[in-house]
Design a protein around this motif. Structure first.
Motif, PDB file in Angstrom:
ATOM      1  N   ILE A  57       0.872  -1.175   0.000  1.00 25.28           N
ATOM      2  CA  ILE A  57       0.000   0.000   0.000  1.00 25.28           C
ATOM      3  C   ILE A  57       0.909   1.225   0.000  1.00 25.28           C
ATOM      4  O   ILE A  57       1.882   1.272   0.754  1.00 25.28           O
TER       5      ILE A  57
ATOM      6  N   PRO B  80      -2.808   0.171  -4.104  1.00 25.08           N
ATOM      7  CA  PRO B  80      -3.714   1.083  -3.394  1.00 25.08           C
ATOM      8  C   PRO B  80      -2.935   2.322  -2.946  1.00 25.08           C
ATOM      9  O   PRO B  80      -1.852   2.198  -2.376  1.00 25.08           O
TER      10      PRO B  80
ATOM     11  N   ARG C  64      -0.605   8.726  -7.313  1.00 22.00           N
ATOM     12  CA  ARG C  64      -1.368   7.602  -7.895  1.00 22.00           C
ATOM     13  C   ARG C  64      -0.992   7.393  -9.362  1.00 22.00           C
ATOM     14  O   ARG C  64      -0.873   6.264  -9.834  1.00 22.00           O
TER      15      ARG C  64
ATOM     16  N   ASP D 263      -9.319   5.393  -2.215  1.00 17.20           N
ATOM     17  CA  ASP D 263     -10.424   4.709  -2.879  1.00 17.20           C
ATOM     18  C   ASP D 263     -10.433   3.215  -2.601  1.00 17.20           C
ATOM     19  O   ASP D 263     -11.238   2.493  -3.183  1.00 17.20           O
ATOM     20  N   ASP D 264      -9.543   2.746  -1.721  1.00 16.81           N
ATOM     21  CA  ASP D 264      -9.450   1.314  -1.447  1.00 16.81           C
ATOM     22  C   ASP D 264      -9.783   1.086   0.031  1.00 16.81           C
ATOM     23  O   ASP D 264      -9.016   1.435   0.924  1.00 16.81           O
ATOM     24  N   GLU D 265     -10.948   0.485   0.266  1.00 22.83           N
ATOM     25  CA  GLU D 265     -11.433   0.370   1.650  1.00 22.83           C
ATOM     26  C   GLU D 265     -10.565  -0.562   2.493  1.00 22.83           C
ATOM     27  O   GLU D 265     -10.324  -0.310   3.678  1.00 22.83           O
TER      28      GLU D 265
END
Lengths: 236, 236
Positions: A102, A142, A134, A171-173
Motif C-alpha cells: 500500500i 492502493p 497515484r 479509494d481502497d477500503e
C-alpha cells in the motif's frame, strides 16, 4: 504490536523520522529509506538512541536503514514522506520495487518547498500530490493520503502526545482499514475517513492553513479535530 | 448584548437564518435581507416564533426583514449568506448601500451549487469566493471570510450547542476584532484567526471536506476544532 512492515521513504526528514519513531515504539518493523543508504542507517541508529535516551531502552526495536528502493521492496506499507519537489522522481525510482504494498502519501505541495510562502500551495496538475502519486504508481497499488496535518515536531518528541485527527483519503477500503490500524498505534492520533483520494486536494491544503494559524498564535503544534462524529468513530 | 447592527443577506436560507437566530438570542439587532422583502419579513416573523416556541419568549428581540440593500444600509456588519451562484449579482446590487460596514462573506463555491457534487469545489478566478467578494465591494470596505464550517442545521436549532471553531480570514485587524466578538455571542463557537483573506481558499474548501466526512459517518453536523493553541486562545 503490528505485523505490518513499514517503509518510510524520506525517513531521515522530520515527519518521516517522527512516524518511524512512533511506529517503532509500537513494535512495528520499520525500514527507514533515504536516497543515501548511509544516511538511512544513521537515522535508524539515531532512532534507537532517541528511544534509549527516553529512559525506556528497548532491545526489540525493529528498525533498519536502507536505500529507498530497498526499503520499499521489504514493506507491506510504503509511506512517502519526502518534500514535494522530490516526490515524483523518488516514486519513479522505487515503484519497480513494490511488492503488493500500500502506498501512503504524506506529501504537501507547499509553495515553501520551492522558495515560496509556507501558507501557500502550488497547483498540481492532477489536483493534489496524492493524485500525482497515484499516477506514478504501478496499476493495482492502493494509494492513500494521510498524515499531512500531524505535527512533525510533536511526533519526534515521544514525551509529547499529539492531539490531532489524521484525515485519510483513498479509494481502497481494505487499504484504509490497514492504515487506520497503523494510525491507532500512535497515541493521540485518530484516523478519520475523509473520502476518496481526490479529497486530498483539501486535506493537503489544510497544512498551509495550520501553518498560518501556528504563525498567528506563535505556536508550533496546531492540529485539528473533527467534532460531531458518532461515538464509535470517536474512539477511532 | 451587542451594539452591532447586523444585516444577514440571504437570511431566509439555512445558514443565514441560523446566524440571525443565534445573534437575535444574544440581543444583537438583526436585519434579515432577501431579494424579496415579503420573504424577509416572513423569515423575521418565523425567527420570533422559533424563539417563542423554544419556551423562552423574549419581547426584546430586535429583528426585522428588509430587501437586501435596505438591510445593508442599516448595518455595521453585513453578512453574505447566499448561494455561490448568487453572490456576485447580490453584492453588486447592495454595495452602493454600504455605510462604513464590514463585509463578512460566508460563501462556499461548492460544485453542488451548480448541479455538481457537494464534496467538490468550483474554481474561482480570484482564488476564493471571499476574494471575489473583495473585488466587488467598495474600496476601503473591510472584507472578512467566516462561518463556512459551522453547521447550518445546528445553528437553526437553538436546543443544540454547536461544537465548532470559526476560522476567520481577512486583512483588517480591527474588523477581525469586531467579528470575533460576534462569533463569541454564539455559544459553542470559537473564533480563530486563520490569517489573511487569501486563506479563505482553504477554509472554504474545508466545507466540502466536512460534507465528505458527514457522508462517510452518516451524520449531519461535523465541525472542526483547532488543537494546540495557547490557553488565551482556547477561550476564544
Amino acid at each position: 504490536m503490528s505485523e505490518e512492515k513499514i517503509a518510510v521513504i524520506g525517513g531521515t526528514g522530520d515527519l518521516g523520522f517522527g512516524l518511524a519513531l512512533r511506529w517503532s515504539l509500537a513494535g512495528a518493523q520499520i525500514f527507514i529509506g533515504s536516497r543515501d543508504e548511509k544516511k538511512a542507517q544513521d537515522a535508524a541508529q539515531r532512532l534507537k538512541e532517541t528511544v534509549n535516551a527516553g529512559g525506556s531502552p528497548r532491545t526489540e526495536l525493529l528498525v533498519s536503514g536502507c536505500e529507498n528502493s530497498q526499503a520499499a521492496a521489504q514493506a507491506s506499507v510504503v509511506v512517502m514522506a519526502v518534500p514535494f519537489p522530490a516526490q515524483a522522481a523518488i516514486l519513479k525510482s522505487i515503484r519497480g520495487s513494490f511488492k503488493d504494498a500500500i502506498l501512503v502519501d504524506t506529501t504537501v505541495p507547499l509553495a515553501a518547498t520551492i522558495g515560496g510562502k509556507p501558507t501557500r500551495l502550488l497547483g498540481v496538475w492532477q489536483g493534489s500530490a496524492a493524485e500525482q502519486a497515484r499516477e506514478l504508481t504501478p496499476p493495482g497499488t492502493p494509494v492513500l493520503s494521510a498524515f499531512h496535518n500531524a505535527s512533525a515536531e510533536a511526533l519526534q518528541d515521544s514525551s509529547i502526545t499529539p492531539d490531532c485527527d489524521i484525515l485519510v483519503c483513498g479509494d481502497d477500503e481494505a487499504a484504509k482499514k490497514t492504515l487506520f490500524s497503523l494510525v491507532k498505534l500512535i497515541p493521540g492520533l485518530r484516523p478519520i475517513d475523509a473520502g476518496p483520494l481526490e479529497m486530498a486536494r483539501i486535506v493537503e491544503s489544510m497544512t498551509a492553513l495550520l501553518i498560518s494559524v501556528n504563525r498567528r498564535y506563535r505556536v508550533h503544534n496546531c492540529g485539528i479535530r473533527i467534532t460531531g462524529l458518532p461515538v464509535e468513530a470517536r474512539s477511532g
